[in-house]
Scaffold this motif. Structure first.
Motif, PDB file in Angstrom:
ATOM      1  N   ALA A  98      14.013   0.464 -12.713  1.00 29.56           N
ATOM      2  CA  ALA A  98      14.282  -0.170 -11.425  1.00 29.56           C
ATOM      3  C   ALA A  98      15.352   0.574 -10.629  1.00 29.56           C
ATOM      4  N   THR A  99      16.200   1.324 -11.296  1.00 34.96           N
ATOM      5  CA  THR A  99      17.205   2.104 -10.565  1.00 34.96           C
ATOM      6  C   THR A  99      16.570   3.341  -9.944  1.00 34.96           C
ATOM      7  N   GLY A 100      15.809   4.066 -10.723  1.00 34.58           N
ATOM      8  CA  GLY A 100      15.155   5.265 -10.210  1.00 34.58           C
ATOM      9  C   GLY A 100      14.124   4.968  -9.142  1.00 34.58           C
ATOM     10  N   ALA A 101      13.548   3.754  -9.156  1.00 40.05           N
ATOM     11  CA  ALA A 101      12.481   3.422  -8.220  1.00 40.05           C
ATOM     12  C   ALA A 101      12.938   3.421  -6.770  1.00 40.05           C
ATOM     13  N   ARG A 102      14.227   3.428  -6.526  1.00 41.26           N
ATOM     14  CA  ARG A 102      14.706   3.481  -5.138  1.00 41.26           C
ATOM     15  C   ARG A 102      14.191   4.737  -4.439  1.00 41.26           C
ATOM     16  N   ALA A 103      13.863   5.771  -5.219  1.00 45.16           N
ATOM     17  CA  ALA A 103      13.343   7.010  -4.633  1.00 45.16           C
ATOM     18  C   ALA A 103      12.022   6.804  -3.911  1.00 45.16           C
ATOM     19  N   ILE A 104      11.342   5.705  -4.164  1.00 44.23           N
ATOM     20  CA  ILE A 104      10.083   5.404  -3.457  1.00 44.23           C
ATOM     21  C   ILE A 104      10.341   5.222  -1.965  1.00 44.23           C
ATOM     22  N   ILE A 105      11.523   4.715  -1.633  1.00 43.75           N
ATOM     23  CA  ILE A 105      11.847   4.387  -0.239  1.00 43.75           C
ATOM     24  C   ILE A 105      12.926   5.293   0.339  1.00 43.75           C
ATOM     25  N   ASN A 106      14.029   5.468  -0.401  1.00 43.67           N
ATOM     26  CA  ASN A 106      15.186   6.097   0.240  1.00 43.67           C
ATOM     27  C   ASN A 106      16.135   6.714  -0.781  1.00 43.67           C
ATOM     28  N   GLY A 107      15.690   7.740  -1.492  1.00 46.11           N
ATOM     29  CA  GLY A 107      16.577   8.460  -2.405  1.00 46.11           C
ATOM     30  C   GLY A 107      17.216   7.554  -3.429  1.00 46.11           C
ATOM     31  N   SER A 108      18.543   7.494  -3.416  1.00 50.99           N
ATOM     32  CA  SER A 108      19.264   6.639  -4.364  1.00 50.99           C
ATOM     33  C   SER A 108      20.165   5.633  -3.661  1.00 50.99           C
ATOM     34  N   ASP A 109      20.019   5.488  -2.352  1.00 50.92           N
ATOM     35  CA  ASP A 109      20.863   4.585  -1.581  1.00 50.92           C
ATOM     36  C   ASP A 109      20.730   3.149  -2.073  1.00 50.92           C
ATOM     37  N   THR A 142       8.055   8.669   0.575  1.00 50.10           N
ATOM     38  CA  THR A 142       8.761   9.842   0.039  1.00 50.10           C
ATOM     39  C   THR A 142       7.895  10.649  -0.918  1.00 50.10           C
ATOM     40  N   GLY A 143       6.681  10.195  -1.154  1.00 49.07           N
ATOM     41  CA  GLY A 143       5.835  10.842  -2.155  1.00 49.07           C
ATOM     42  C   GLY A 143       5.947  10.208  -3.530  1.00 49.07           C
ATOM     43  N   ARG A 144       6.966   9.389  -3.750  1.00 47.83           N
ATOM     44  CA  ARG A 144       7.133   8.692  -5.022  1.00 47.83           C
ATOM     45  C   ARG A 144       6.376   7.371  -4.997  1.00 47.83           C
ATOM     46  N   LYS A 145       5.816   6.972  -6.171  1.00 52.96           N
ATOM     47  CA  LYS A 145       4.953   5.798  -6.242  1.00 52.96           C
ATOM     48  C   LYS A 145       5.459   4.791  -7.261  1.00 52.96           C
ATOM     49  N   LEU A 146       5.027   3.542  -7.114  1.00 50.39           N
ATOM     50  CA  LEU A 146       5.391   2.494  -8.069  1.00 50.39           C
ATOM     51  C   LEU A 146       4.989   2.854  -9.486  1.00 50.39           C
ATOM     52  N   ARG A 166       0.833  -1.203   0.000  1.00 50.95           N
ATOM     53  CA  ARG A 166       0.000   0.000   0.000  1.00 50.95           C
ATOM     54  C   ARG A 166       0.868   1.254   0.000  1.00 50.95           C
ATOM     55  N   GLY A 167       1.887   1.241   0.847  1.00 52.64           N
ATOM     56  CA  GLY A 167       2.741   2.418   0.955  1.00 52.64           C
ATOM     57  C   GLY A 167       3.523   2.714  -0.306  1.00 52.64           C
ATOM     58  N   MET A 168       4.067   1.676  -0.950  1.00 52.24           N
ATOM     59  CA  MET A 168       4.831   1.898  -2.181  1.00 52.24           C
ATOM     60  C   MET A 168       3.913   2.293  -3.328  1.00 52.24           C
ATOM     61  N   ALA A 169       2.688   1.795  -3.334  1.00 55.87           N
ATOM     62  CA  ALA A 169       1.752   2.145  -4.400  1.00 55.87           C
ATOM     63  C   ALA A 169       1.228   3.571  -4.251  1.00 55.87           C
TER      64      ALA A 169
END
Length: 272
Positions: free
Chosen positions: A177-188, A162-166, A154-157
Motif C-alpha cells: 500500500a505504500t508503494g502503490a502511491r506510484a500509480i498516481i503521484n510518485g511517493s507523495d 504514471t504507467g503503474r497499475k494496481l 479504469r485508470g488505476m487498473a
C-alpha cells in the motif's frame, strides 16, 4: 458493475475510521458512486486502496473535485506556452489554453488533453458515455461522480496516470500500500494514504466484501415454534396443509449505466 458487500456494515465501519465518527450525506453519496462503479472482480486490497486514494485526493469529501491552484497555476504548469512545455506535450496539451481547459478533475485528478481523450473512448466503450458525449469538449463531465469513479478504477487498473497499475501492488500474495502511491503521484503522502488504506480495508472485511460475489442479503430473524397444535395419534384427523408464502422479490435496481446516461444527458444535452 458493483462491489459485493453489506453496505450498511461498511458505512458503520468507515464512520469510525477513517472519518472520525461522522459522515456527511455528500461523503455517503460519493462512496455509493464508487461502490456502484467498482469492477466486480476487483480484490479487497485494491478496492481499499482506491477508496483511500479518493479520500486523500478529494480532501475527505469523497466527491470529485477540480485541482486547486487557479488558472495562473494551470497555465504555468500545463500549458504549451507555460514554464514546462515538455510536461504539457506529455499530457497532450498542444493549444494555448489547454492547461486550463484540461486541468485535473475527478477522484484522481485526470489531467491533460490526451487523458481526457483516452477516458472518453474508454467510457464510451463501456457504455457509460454515449457517442455524443466527449470529455475533451466538455471537461467538467469528469466531475460527475459516476464518470469520475469509472475513470479512477479504469485508470488505476490500466496505468493511465504514471504507467503503474494496481496489479503491481495488490494480488497474488502481494500487498504494498505504500508503494502503490506510484500509480498516481510518485511517493507523495504515500505513508499517510497507506494508513487510510488500512482503515478502508478493515471496513470492507467487516462488510464481507467478496470479489466477484453477490451482495449479502440480510436474513430476518426466524421464530422457532410449533406450526400447528399437535394431533393425537390414530385420531383419523389429517393435519391442515400449511400454505407456503410466496418469496419476496426485491424490485430490480435500474440499470447503472442507463441511469448514468440519463443524468448526463439532462446535465449536458447534446449540442445541435
Amino acid at each position: 458493475m458493483a462491489a459485493a458487500l453489506n453496505r450498511a456494515a461498511f458505512f458503520t465501519a468507515v464512520r469510525g475510521k477513517p472519518f472520525g465518527g461522522s459522515l456527511s450525506q455528500g461523503q455517503v453519496s460519493g462512496m455509493e458512486s464508487l461502490l456502484d462503479a467498482c469492477p466486480p472482480l476487483l480484490g479487497t486490497d485494491a478496492l481499499a486502496y482506491c477508496l483511500a486514494t479518493a479520500f486523500h485526493e478529494t480532501a475527505r469529501t469523497m466527491l470529485p473535485v477540480k485541482e486547486y491552484g487557479g488558472e495562473a497555476y494551470y497555465r504555468r504548469m500545463y500549458d504549451p506556452q507555460g514554464e514546462r512545455p515538455a510536461v504539457a506535450k506529455t499530457l497532450g496539451n498542444t493549444a494555448p489554453g489547454d492547461g486550463v481547459k484540461f486541468a485535473g478533475r475527478g477522484y484522481v485528478q485526470l489531467t491533460g488533453r490526451a487523458n481526457y481523450r483516452r477516458a472518453t473512448g474508454e467510457l464510451q466503450a463501456l457504455g457509460i458515455l454515449d457517442r455524443t458525449m466527449d470529455l475533451t469538449a466538455t471537461p467538467d463531465m469528469a466531475l460527475v461522480p459516476d464518470v469520475a469513479a469509472a475513470i479512477m478504477f479504469r485508470g488505476m487498473a490500466e496505468g493511465w496516470f504514471t504507467g503503474r497499475k494496481l496489479s503491481q501492488y495488490f494480488g497474488a500474495g502481494v500487498t504494498n500500500a505504500t508503494g502503490a502511491r506510484a500509480i498516481i503521484n510518485g511517493s507523495d503522502k504515500a505513508y499517510e494514504i497507506a494508513g487510510h488504506f488500512q482503515a478502508f480495508r478493515a471496513a470492507l472485511v467487516a462488510a464481507q466484501h467478496v470479489p466477484g460475489g453477490v451482495t449479502p442479503v440480510p436474513i430476518p430473524p426466524v421464530t422457532v415454534g410449533p406450526l400447528v397444535p399437535p394431533i393425537p395419534r390414530n385420531s383419523g384427523v389429517l393435519p391442515p396443509v400449511m400454505p407456503i408464502p410466496a418469496p419476496t422479490v426485491p424490485e430490480p435496481k435500474p440499470g447503472l449505466r442507463a441511469g448514468i446516461l440519463a443524468r448526463l444527458r439532462a446535465a449536458y444535452p447534446p449540442k445541435a
